[in-house]
Write a protein that holds these residues in place. Sequence first.
Motif, PDB file in Angstrom:
ATOM      1  N   LEU A  14       0.837  -1.204   0.000  1.00 44.19           N
ATOM      2  CA  LEU A  14       0.000   0.000   0.000  1.00 44.19           C
ATOM      3  C   LEU A  14       0.876   1.259   0.000  1.00 44.19           C
ATOM      4  O   LEU A  14       0.605   2.222  -0.719  1.00 44.19           O
ATOM      5  CB  LEU A  14      -0.901   0.010   1.237  1.00 44.19           C
ATOM      6  CG  LEU A  14      -2.049  -0.993   1.261  1.00 44.19           C
ATOM      7  CD1 LEU A  14      -2.775  -0.929   2.576  1.00 44.19           C
ATOM      8  CD2 LEU A  14      -2.998  -0.732   0.127  1.00 44.19           C
ATOM      9  N   THR A  15       1.936   1.236   0.826  1.00 46.44           N
ATOM     10  CA  THR A  15       2.834   2.396   0.878  1.00 46.44           C
ATOM     11  C   THR A  15       3.471   2.643  -0.486  1.00 46.44           C
ATOM     12  O   THR A  15       3.534   3.795  -0.953  1.00 46.44           O
ATOM     13  CB  THR A  15       3.932   2.159   1.921  1.00 46.44           C
ATOM     14  OG1 THR A  15       3.330   1.899   3.178  1.00 46.44           O
ATOM     15  CG2 THR A  15       4.845   3.353   2.021  1.00 46.44           C
ATOM     16  N   CYS A  17       2.345   1.845  -3.428  1.00 47.38           N
ATOM     17  CA  CYS A  17       1.349   2.375  -4.370  1.00 47.38           C
ATOM     18  C   CYS A  17       1.076   3.844  -4.091  1.00 47.38           C
ATOM     19  O   CYS A  17       0.935   4.649  -5.023  1.00 47.38           O
ATOM     20  CB  CYS A  17       0.045   1.587  -4.257  1.00 47.38           C
ATOM     21  SG  CYS A  17       0.185  -0.083  -4.864  1.00 47.38           S
ATOM     22  N   ARG A  18       1.030   4.192  -2.801  1.00 47.04           N
ATOM     23  CA  ARG A  18       0.752   5.582  -2.459  1.00 47.04           C
ATOM     24  C   ARG A  18       1.892   6.494  -2.910  1.00 47.04           C
ATOM     25  O   ARG A  18       1.655   7.591  -3.430  1.00 47.04           O
ATOM     26  CB  ARG A  18       0.507   5.718  -0.959  1.00 47.04           C
ATOM     27  CG  ARG A  18      -0.082   7.044  -0.575  1.00 47.04           C
ATOM     28  CD  ARG A  18      -0.181   7.198   0.911  1.00 47.04           C
ATOM     29  NE  ARG A  18       0.957   6.661   1.632  1.00 47.04           N
ATOM     30  CZ  ARG A  18       2.146   7.254   1.714  1.00 47.04           C
ATOM     31  NH1 ARG A  18       2.364   8.408   1.124  1.00 47.04           N
ATOM     32  NH2 ARG A  18       3.120   6.686   2.387  1.00 47.04           N
ATOM     33  N   ASP A  22       1.724   9.650  -5.473  1.00 46.78           N
ATOM     34  CA  ASP A  22       2.231  10.996  -5.175  1.00 46.78           C
ATOM     35  C   ASP A  22       3.151  11.482  -6.287  1.00 46.78           C
ATOM     36  O   ASP A  22       3.068  12.633  -6.739  1.00 46.78           O
ATOM     37  CB  ASP A  22       3.005  10.988  -3.851  1.00 46.78           C
ATOM     38  CG  ASP A  22       2.091  10.803  -2.652  1.00 46.78           C
ATOM     39  OD1 ASP A  22       2.604  10.492  -1.564  1.00 46.78           O
ATOM     40  OD2 ASP A  22       0.872  10.971  -2.817  1.00 46.78           O
ATOM     41  N   THR A 142      -3.497   2.529  -9.002  1.00 48.24           N
ATOM     42  CA  THR A 142      -4.795   2.420  -8.326  1.00 48.24           C
ATOM     43  C   THR A 142      -5.215   0.969  -8.200  1.00 48.24           C
ATOM     44  O   THR A 142      -5.654   0.522  -7.141  1.00 48.24           O
ATOM     45  CB  THR A 142      -5.862   3.195  -9.116  1.00 48.24           C
ATOM     46  OG1 THR A 142      -5.404   4.519  -9.333  1.00 48.24           O
ATOM     47  CG2 THR A 142      -7.176   3.238  -8.370  1.00 48.24           C
ATOM     48  N   TYR A 145      -3.192  -0.813  -5.676  1.00 50.35           N
ATOM     49  CA  TYR A 145      -3.614  -0.449  -4.318  1.00 50.35           C
ATOM     50  C   TYR A 145      -4.854  -1.248  -3.926  1.00 50.35           C
ATOM     51  O   TYR A 145      -4.944  -1.777  -2.815  1.00 50.35           O
ATOM     52  CB  TYR A 145      -3.899   1.055  -4.272  1.00 50.35           C
ATOM     53  CG  TYR A 145      -4.095   1.601  -2.878  1.00 50.35           C
ATOM     54  CD1 TYR A 145      -5.340   1.591  -2.272  1.00 50.35           C
ATOM     55  CD2 TYR A 145      -3.014   2.125  -2.172  1.00 50.35           C
ATOM     56  CE1 TYR A 145      -5.507   2.087  -0.999  1.00 50.35           C
ATOM     57  CE2 TYR A 145      -3.185   2.631  -0.893  1.00 50.35           C
ATOM     58  CZ  TYR A 145      -4.430   2.606  -0.315  1.00 50.35           C
ATOM     59  OH  TYR A 145      -4.596   3.094   0.955  1.00 50.35           O
TER      60      TYR A 145
END
Lengths: 168, 132
Positions: A14-15, A17-18, A22, A142, A145
Amino acid sequence: MGIISSLSISGSGLTACRVQMDVIANNIANANTTRTPEGGPYRRQEVILEAAGPTTWPLTFAALLSRSFATRGAGRGKSPRYGETGEGLPSAGGVVVRGIISNPSPPKLVYDPSHPDANAQGYVAFPNVEVIKEMVDMIVATRAYEANVQAINSAKSMVTSALEIGRG
Amino acid sequence: MSGLFTEPTYVALCKALDAFSLRHQVIANNIANVSTPGYKAQEVFFQEELRDALKRAEAGTASSSNEACEEIKNVKPLVGYDERIYRLDSNSVDIDVEMAKLADNTLSYNTVAQLVSAKLRLLASVINEGRR
């Protein structure tokens, strides 16, 4: 152990993908930025991902790896299995963001002598950002994620049903 | 005579729970690394070995049920990886296959957990009824 540690694996996904999102958002926002503090136009930024964690699966399962199955599955195009301590196995701890680098490919030159950032020949250097490519990368990030979120939900469901064992 | 918790079926169920839990970790790792260049998707292999061990246990006689349990306990899940390359960045994770495996693994784990629960409830009711 087991499913609980898989939560941290999915969390690292998740990190990653985030961070990708960004960086993509920054690239899109700066798609036409012709000047930066360090000089020159904005350069497309990219994320370096690396598979992370210890090089063997947790010791309880590393001890479960069996040598005797090394010849099975050879006909299915799979690589041979690994030995008892799991030496040589790929990483088991999810993904880690190793860094964010600038893409070194040359900027796009557009002829516009009236632009304040035009050089001596009248060309303005625009960033090497392709917005269409950024949109495609955004879709990939997306979906990745969402896949990681699904993995976490599945882990929660498995732990919940394990807690039901012996109840009642 | 096998003990309360050394019956081959029960041992096989617990072994399956361990293996499904390892498989979940492997699938979660594959999904987390879907964008990592050069990463090879990993898989867990144990079902054939477990099935063979169970067949041997069923074919055996009551006096050898301890050996049957030992054989089942010795089934070791194995993590190996798939060499097929789907993408230009040498990443071999197929996200659709991984999501399907995730759903299948979760259902299997939940089912086996329910079976273990049912077995224990059976034991509990036998113990309770025997009290009267």
